[in-house]
Scaffold this motif. Sequence first.
Motif, mmCIF file in Angstrom:
data_model
loop_
_atom_site.group_PDB
_atom_site.id
_atom_site.type_symbol
_atom_site.label_atom_id
_atom_site.label_comp_id
_atom_site.label_asym_id
_atom_site.label_seq_id
_atom_site.Cartn_x
_atom_site.Cartn_y
_atom_site.Cartn_z
ATOM 1 N N ILE A 1 61.798 21.012 54.411
ATOM 2 C CA ILE A 1 62.653 20.975 53.244
ATOM 3 C C ILE A 1 64.099 21.172 53.708
ATOM 4 O O ILE A 1 64.396 22.132 54.416
ATOM 5 N N GLY A 2 64.967 20.251 53.349
ATOM 6 C CA GLY A 2 66.341 20.263 53.838
ATOM 7 C C GLY A 2 66.621 19.188 54.858
ATOM 8 O O GLY A 2 67.785 18.856 55.116
ATOM 9 N N SER A 3 65.568 18.612 55.439
ATOM 10 C CA SER A 3 65.766 17.596 56.476
ATOM 11 C C SER A 3 66.374 16.308 55.926
ATOM 12 O O SER A 3 66.947 15.530 56.686
ATOM 13 N N ILE A 4 66.278 16.087 54.627
ATOM 14 C CA ILE A 4 66.920 14.919 54.044
ATOM 15 C C ILE A 4 68.436 14.996 54.217
ATOM 16 O O ILE A 4 69.118 13.970 54.325
ATOM 17 N N SER A 5 68.977 16.203 54.303
ATOM 18 C CA SER A 5 70.419 16.371 54.503
ATOM 19 C C SER A 5 70.790 16.740 55.924
ATOM 20 O O SER A 5 71.858 16.333 56.415
ATOM 21 N N TRP A 6 69.938 17.513 56.603
ATOM 22 C CA TRP A 6 70.334 18.121 57.868
ATOM 23 C C TRP A 6 69.518 17.678 59.075
ATOM 24 O O TRP A 6 69.770 18.133 60.181
ATOM 25 N N GLY A 7 68.540 16.816 58.901
ATOM 26 C CA GLY A 7 67.811 16.290 60.041
ATOM 27 C C GLY A 7 66.714 17.212 60.539
ATOM 28 O O GLY A 7 66.121 17.981 59.780
ATOM 29 N N THR A 8 66.447 17.152 61.836
ATOM 30 C CA THR A 8 65.369 17.916 62.458
ATOM 31 C C THR A 8 65.944 19.086 63.247
ATOM 32 O O THR A 8 67.157 19.266 63.341
ATOM 33 N N LEU A 9 65.064 19.854 63.844
ATOM 34 C CA LEU A 9 65.508 20.982 64.669
ATOM 35 C C LEU A 9 66.394 20.533 65.819
ATOM 36 O O LEU A 9 67.265 21.269 66.273
ATOM 37 N N TRP A 10 66.178 19.298 66.296
ATOM 38 C CA TRP A 10 66.935 18.806 67.437
ATOM 39 C C TRP A 10 68.342 18.331 67.063
ATOM 40 O O TRP A 10 69.149 18.052 67.928
ATOM 41 N N ASP A 11 68.619 18.242 65.756
ATOM 42 C CA ASP A 11 69.893 17.704 65.295
ATOM 43 C C ASP A 11 70.944 18.806 65.136
ATOM 44 O O ASP A 11 71.525 19.000 64.064
ATOM 45 N N ASP A 12 71.175 19.546 66.209
ATOM 46 C CA ASP A 12 72.217 20.575 66.249
ATOM 47 C C ASP A 12 71.991 21.665 65.210
ATOM 48 O O ASP A 12 72.941 22.277 64.715
ATOM 49 N N ASN A 13 70.737 21.930 64.876
ATOM 50 C CA ASN A 13 70.438 22.985 63.914
ATOM 51 C C ASN A 13 70.082 24.303 64.580
ATOM 52 O O ASN A 13 70.054 25.345 63.914
ATOM 53 N N VAL A 14 69.789 24.266 65.880
ATOM 54 C CA VAL A 14 69.559 25.481 66.666
ATOM 55 C C VAL A 14 70.732 25.615 67.637
ATOM 56 O O VAL A 14 71.030 24.688 68.389
ATOM 57 N N LEU A 15 71.403 26.757 67.595
ATOM 58 C CA LEU A 15 72.610 26.951 68.404
ATOM 59 C C LEU A 15 72.351 27.743 69.680
ATOM 60 O O LEU A 15 73.036 27.535 70.680
ATOM 61 N N GLU A 16 71.383 28.636 69.629
ATOM 62 C CA GLU A 16 71.137 29.497 70.797
ATOM 63 C C GLU A 16 69.745 30.086 70.705
ATOM 64 O O GLU A 16 69.193 30.258 69.610
ATOM 65 N N ALA A 17 69.170 30.376 71.856
ATOM 66 C CA ALA A 17 67.874 31.045 71.904
ATOM 67 C C ALA A 17 67.851 32.027 73.062
ATOM 68 O O ALA A 17 68.387 31.737 74.145
ATOM 69 N N ILE A 18 67.263 33.179 72.827
ATOM 70 C CA ILE A 18 66.964 34.126 73.900
ATOM 71 C C ILE A 18 65.518 33.880 74.315
ATOM 72 O O ILE A 18 64.607 33.913 73.482
#
Length: 442
Positions: free
Chosen positions: A157-174
Amino acid sequence: MKNEWKEQIAELLGESKLLLDTASLEKYSKDYYWYSPILEPKLKHKLAEGIVLASNEQEVNQVLTYAYSQKIPVTVRGAGTGNYGQAVPLEGGIVLDVSGLDKVVEIGDGYVRVQCGMKMGVLEKKVREQGQELRMYPSTFVKATIGGFISGGSGGIGSISWGTLWDDNVLEAIVYTMEENPQRLVIRGAELHNYIHNYGTTGILTEVVIRLCPSKEWVQSIVSFESLEDSLHFAHALAHNETIPKRLLTPMEWPIPSFFVPLAKHLKPGAHVVFLETEDGTLPSLTLFAAKYKGRVSHVIEAAFYHKVLGLSDFTWNHTTLWALKAEPTITYIQAGFSPENFISQMQQIKAEYGDEVLLHFEWMRSGVRIVPGSIPLIRFTNEARLYEIIRFFESIGVSVSDPHVWTLKGGAAGKLNNMQKKKLENDPLGLLNPGKIAVEI
């Protein structure tokens, strides 16, 4: 594996952190793999030898250090809402439950830093209190953890506007590695692709930074159509209409809506429907827009009830499969990508070939710079050979298929599998992280 490790883990972390009873082993060793009639018999007897409950990074580090020294496999788990056996331990060992890492570290302008065990429904509520909202979340977001979504999901839900996880939606991970002395890595940029949708095979996420967007008030609506073609033409046009902000755009053919018992009084028998979340205030424009495609707004849930009652998103994405299974236990599913240009023709060919053996619902979404009709078709399952015959037909007419009836990572992981395999060897030299889920030579 020798039993001494259990006593030593209990000494390291405390007895309350180690679960060994049969009920816990069964519960924590399973996810939603049973959506697949092919995976169900293969995975139902797979069990961990012990469940370790971690509540902070130090405990994650301690478990990985000890398990490496004893060559004990470790399978990480969030809430277990995955569908492909991601969290099922194929080789026993330890299931490391990280749902106890559930704190929000920081909410900033356009981002949130959060521990991996935070439930996404709770996180959505917290960030909305700050005038922001998640860009996307899965249909399981009430139970799903953010780390589990990033490690096993793709969009929602929201991917219609913001794409997938690979589309710059994750900025950093430990990320913690599985070595003699586990490293605590801070991952940013393109390197994140080695850890998104990785099933916990290349490292264990403990904290992430994800993008947020300004919150909106969302009204939910059902638009009904006499023909499936009209519903898809409408969905395609609405997906490209930037004057009506959207969070959900899901067309479904009849009889799929008949599976949604709680919505029965709002659904006309035989009608094909589109489930929508659009910004509050857009309903008049939406009503006129739907009429152009012979559709009518047949049910509305006002914005005041958003996420306070059962919502339309609870019947979309792979929750559609769950409702279908409740109605017809032999139903299963596949994951498909239709052509943005030829989806109507592809739909017609599938219906001509298979009729109601294959039932179609779509999730319009962004993928990179394109807007595409994703789909999670329902299949009335008879046997494995027939299922793969259907998959081959889809592929023969240009519909891509990601097979959800296997537990291994494949090239569909954003095309990054080769790099993930290399990272697996680097971060997990003994192949102890969720073994059997990614093919590499150790």
